[in-house]
Design a protein around this motif. Sequence first.
Motif, PDB file in Angstrom:
ATOM      1  N   GLU A 165     -11.926   2.073  41.050  1.00  0.00           N
ATOM      2  CA  GLU A 165     -12.297   1.702  42.290  1.00  0.00           C
ATOM      3  C   GLU A 165     -11.176   0.208  43.235  1.00  0.00           C
ATOM      4  N   LEU A 166     -10.721  -0.726  41.539  1.00  0.00           N
ATOM      5  CA  LEU A 166      -9.491  -1.536  42.601  1.00  0.00           C
ATOM      6  C   LEU A 166      -8.507  -0.333  42.579  1.00  0.00           C
ATOM      7  N   MET A 167      -8.101   0.082  42.206  1.00  0.00           N
ATOM      8  CA  MET A 167      -6.795   1.068  41.757  1.00  0.00           C
ATOM      9  C   MET A 167      -6.478   2.319  42.779  1.00  0.00           C
ATOM     10  N   ALA A 168      -8.016   3.124  42.815  1.00  0.00           N
ATOM     11  CA  ALA A 168      -8.196   2.760  44.717  1.00  0.00           C
ATOM     12  C   ALA A 168      -7.947   3.024  45.829  1.00  0.00           C
ATOM     13  N   GLN A 169      -8.326   1.186  45.724  1.00  0.00           N
ATOM     14  CA  GLN A 169      -8.050   0.393  46.622  1.00  0.00           C
ATOM     15  C   GLN A 169      -6.294  -0.255  47.054  1.00  0.00           C
ATOM     16  N   GLY A 170      -5.990  -0.120  45.097  1.00  0.00           N
ATOM     17  CA  GLY A 170      -4.707  -0.550  45.531  1.00  0.00           C
ATOM     18  C   GLY A 170      -3.841   0.466  46.329  1.00  0.00           C
ATOM     19  N   ALA A 171      -4.135   2.092  45.561  1.00  0.00           N
ATOM     20  CA  ALA A 171      -3.519   2.732  45.669  1.00  0.00           C
ATOM     21  C   ALA A 171      -3.413   3.116  47.372  1.00  0.00           C
ATOM     22  N   GLY A 172      -5.073   3.133  48.190  1.00  0.00           N
ATOM     23  CA  GLY A 172      -4.942   2.940  49.514  1.00  0.00           C
ATOM     24  C   GLY A 172      -3.995   1.983  50.546  1.00  0.00           C
ATOM     25  N   ASN A 173      -3.728   0.472  49.815  1.00  0.00           N
ATOM     26  CA  ASN A 173      -3.622  -0.842  50.509  1.00  0.00           C
ATOM     27  C   ASN A 173      -2.054  -0.429  50.297  1.00  0.00           C
ATOM     28  N   ALA A 174      -1.303   0.759  49.632  1.00  0.00           N
ATOM     29  CA  ALA A 174       0.218   0.941  48.783  1.00  0.00           C
ATOM     30  C   ALA A 174       0.347   1.973  50.648  1.00  0.00           C
ATOM     31  N   VAL A 175      -0.344   3.140  50.405  1.00  0.00           N
ATOM     32  CA  VAL A 175      -0.267   4.338  51.338  1.00  0.00           C
ATOM     33  C   VAL A 175       0.139   3.084  53.011  1.00  0.00           C
ATOM     34  N   CYS A 176      -0.950   2.667  53.037  1.00  0.00           N
ATOM     35  CA  CYS A 176      -0.757   1.599  54.224  1.00  0.00           C
ATOM     36  C   CYS A 176       0.112   1.024  54.651  1.00  0.00           C
ATOM     37  N   GLY A 177       0.630   0.577  53.959  1.00  0.00           N
ATOM     38  CA  GLY A 177       1.837  -0.822  53.880  1.00  0.00           C
ATOM     39  C   GLY A 177       3.107  -0.168  53.712  1.00  0.00           C
ATOM     40  N   ILE A 178       3.175   1.013  53.209  1.00  0.00           N
ATOM     41  CA  ILE A 178       4.675   2.047  53.209  1.00  0.00           C
ATOM     42  C   ILE A 178       4.849   2.620  55.273  1.00  0.00           C
ATOM     43  N   LEU A 179       2.913   2.614  55.555  1.00  0.00           N
ATOM     44  CA  LEU A 179       3.127   3.383  57.140  1.00  0.00           C
ATOM     45  C   LEU A 179       2.958   1.960  57.501  1.00  0.00           C
ATOM     46  N   GLY A 180       3.057   1.052  57.161  1.00  0.00           N
ATOM     47  CA  GLY A 180       3.376  -0.362  58.280  1.00  0.00           C
ATOM     48  C   GLY A 180       2.132  -0.664  58.955  1.00  0.00           C
ATOM     49  N   ALA A 181       0.519  -0.148  58.280  1.00  0.00           N
ATOM     50  CA  ALA A 181      -0.742  -0.434  59.225  1.00  0.00           C
ATOM     51  C   ALA A 181      -1.810  -1.818  58.061  1.00  0.00           C
ATOM     52  N   LEU A 182      -2.533  -1.345  59.057  1.00  0.00           N
ATOM     53  CA  LEU A 182      -3.369  -2.673  58.754  1.00  0.00           C
ATOM     54  C   LEU A 182      -4.082  -2.462  57.379  1.00  0.00           C
ATOM     55  N   PRO A 183      -4.668  -3.727  56.586  1.00  0.00           N
ATOM     56  CA  PRO A 183      -4.597  -3.405  55.031  1.00  0.00           C
ATOM     57  C   PRO A 183      -6.284  -3.111  55.546  1.00  0.00           C
ATOM     58  N   MET A 184      -6.539  -2.658  53.714  1.00  0.00           N
ATOM     59  CA  MET A 184      -8.268  -1.959  54.147  1.00  0.00           C
ATOM     60  C   MET A 184      -8.834  -2.541  53.059  1.00  0.00           C
ATOM     61  N   THR A 185      -9.768  -2.808  52.790  1.00  0.00           N
ATOM     62  CA  THR A 185     -10.872  -2.723  51.924  1.00  0.00           C
ATOM     63  C   THR A 185     -11.746  -1.906  51.535  1.00  0.00           C
ATOM     64  N   ALA A 186     -12.630  -1.916  51.276  1.00  0.00           N
ATOM     65  CA  ALA A 186     -14.495  -1.169  50.880  1.00  0.00           C
ATOM     66  C   ALA A 186     -15.508  -1.814  52.039  1.00  0.00           C
ATOM     67  N   VAL A 187     -15.987  -0.807  53.395  1.00  0.00           N
ATOM     68  CA  VAL A 187     -16.677  -1.730  53.811  1.00  0.00           C
ATOM     69  C   VAL A 187     -18.043  -1.164  53.853  1.00  0.00           C
ATOM     70  N   ILE A 188     -19.025  -2.103  53.967  1.00  0.00           N
ATOM     71  CA  ILE A 188     -20.261  -2.056  53.904  1.00  0.00           C
ATOM     72  C   ILE A 188     -21.488  -1.481  55.285  1.00  0.00           C
ATOM     73  N   VAL A 189     -20.785  -1.897  56.078  1.00  0.00           N
ATOM     74  CA  VAL A 189     -21.356  -0.994  57.146  1.00  0.00           C
ATOM     75  C   VAL A 189     -20.916   0.698  57.150  1.00  0.00           C
ATOM     76  N   ARG A 190     -20.148   1.327  56.621  1.00  0.00           N
ATOM     77  CA  ARG A 190     -19.842   2.191  56.892  1.00  0.00           C
ATOM     78  C   ARG A 190     -20.665   2.907  55.334  1.00  0.00           C
ATOM     79  N   SER A 191     -20.259   2.196  54.330  1.00  0.00           N
ATOM     80  CA  SER A 191     -20.281   2.747  53.340  1.00  0.00           C
ATOM     81  C   SER A 191     -22.374   2.605  53.523  1.00  0.00           C
ATOM     82  N   ALA A 192     -22.799   1.575  53.806  1.00  0.00           N
ATOM     83  CA  ALA A 192     -24.593   1.710  53.851  1.00  0.00           C
ATOM     84  C   ALA A 192     -24.821   3.379  54.917  1.00  0.00           C
ATOM     85  N   ALA A 193     -24.131   3.643  55.826  1.00  0.00           N
ATOM     86  CA  ALA A 193     -23.989   4.597  57.241  1.00  0.00           C
ATOM     87  C   ALA A 193     -23.784   5.918  56.082  1.00  0.00           C
TER      88      ALA A 193
END
Length: 484
Positions: A274-302
């Motif tokens: 899961e940490l590697m999945a978050q890292g891959a997502g943040n690496a792509v976001c960085g390349i695109l100049g976007a915001l950082p990401m985390t797992a979000v409990i509100v969306r996950s619970a929904a």
Amino acid sequence: MTKYPHLKQDFTASLVVFLVALPLCVGVAVASGVPAELGLVTGIVGGIVTGLMRGSSLQVSGPAAGLTVLVYEAVREFGLPVLGVVVLVTGLLQLGMGALKVGRYFRAISVSVVEGMLAGIGLVLIAGQLYSVLATKAPESGLGKIAGLPGAFADALGSTRSLASLCLGTATVLVLVLWKHLPGRVRVVPGPLAAVGLATLAAVTLDLPVATVEVSGLVESVQPPSLDAFGELAGLGLLGTIVAFTLIASAESLFSAAAVDRMHDGPRTKYDKELMAQGAGNAVCGILGALPMTAVIVRSAANVQAGARTKASRVMHGVWLLLFAALLPGVLAYIPIPALAGVLVHAGAKLIPVRAMVGLWREHRGEVLILAVTAVSIVAVSMFEGVLVGVALSVVKTAWDASHVRLEVVDKGAGPVQAHLSGNATFLRLPKILDSLEALPHDRPVEVDLSGLHHLDHACRTALENWAQRHSSPETEPVKVTSA
């Protein structure tokens, strides 16, 4: 059996998560001081890229309110072009930590420190977004935001624009608070979407003088970091920001995963993956100049509550965000800023663990102290330093709790006085040990038995040796110290 037995449940859940994520992605971006479209980009990457990877099957990733304060400070200090560098390096560090199997160790971080971190973020987030609700500019420091609120509210009473903004933001918060008490048929629409939708409808139909989201276009907002931006990595300030991003984003994601695991009976989270999945997502976001990401409990619970069974639901939610950003970006221009601020005020309030603090106070008051000091330090100083203060306090408390030592004195009236030490003798308990030894008779032989000690650190050993030399005299026999 069909090839996709859970497609119907996952499809329905993905629509629910999309409707929850849409206003939050936009709100977090606006509060972070970046174009609204970048929040959608991070949500898209969190759904499609991170969603496809192994780790936690049901938790959903995207831009998080918990990083809003840190992102805002980073953009203000270093500029938007450097944000991509920060997020990219954060992602690479997460990938490295996942490969080295560091993910499981994040579970060793004190829960009080994490909750204190979130509480501090929540306080700063609430204070900052209240200025957006009042249609005025927020001070830069956390303490300044809180101290300036009474004056900001007083000034708002004399401005038609501020009053309209305040009413709209307050109404948004009220809708979010009351939504869970409405009939189930109404609550099919997620609360954040309903609150922002109603606020947008009111602003348009009543022609309220409130600020709305500025739209620049999805393609125009995506700006990969330039080579010059990477030169900022030479500065210690930026490196400290990257460390803060990495630790906070990783801890929040993995704690969220633990919470989501308690909500369903499916496969458990593989923390390192899961940490590697978050890292891959943040690496792509960085390349695109976007915001950082985390797992979000509100969306996950929904996602879990909507009946999701596999990771297909979170991937599809990313596809819906992509289609919205590509086909309907103009809709964002109608969303009032005070409505998004109201959503984040509500989200910030949920970051403050009031109920947990009440429970902790009954049984573990030291943990409440760590939580409170961490939160106050974040508000008063900064995110990174506040977390360091919390971690340091947690280590000291753990060392204090672990260093229980007991001194039992046996004096039979004749012969040497026997002192038996047991437990863990560390420098934290040294004053207590020396006070007890100094109270022993000075005119009789003393035998100190250390065989009951599980641990004797260097400071205690040296102090015991010095005490033995001082206690020995020509009139008495030397102090005898025996160990296991």
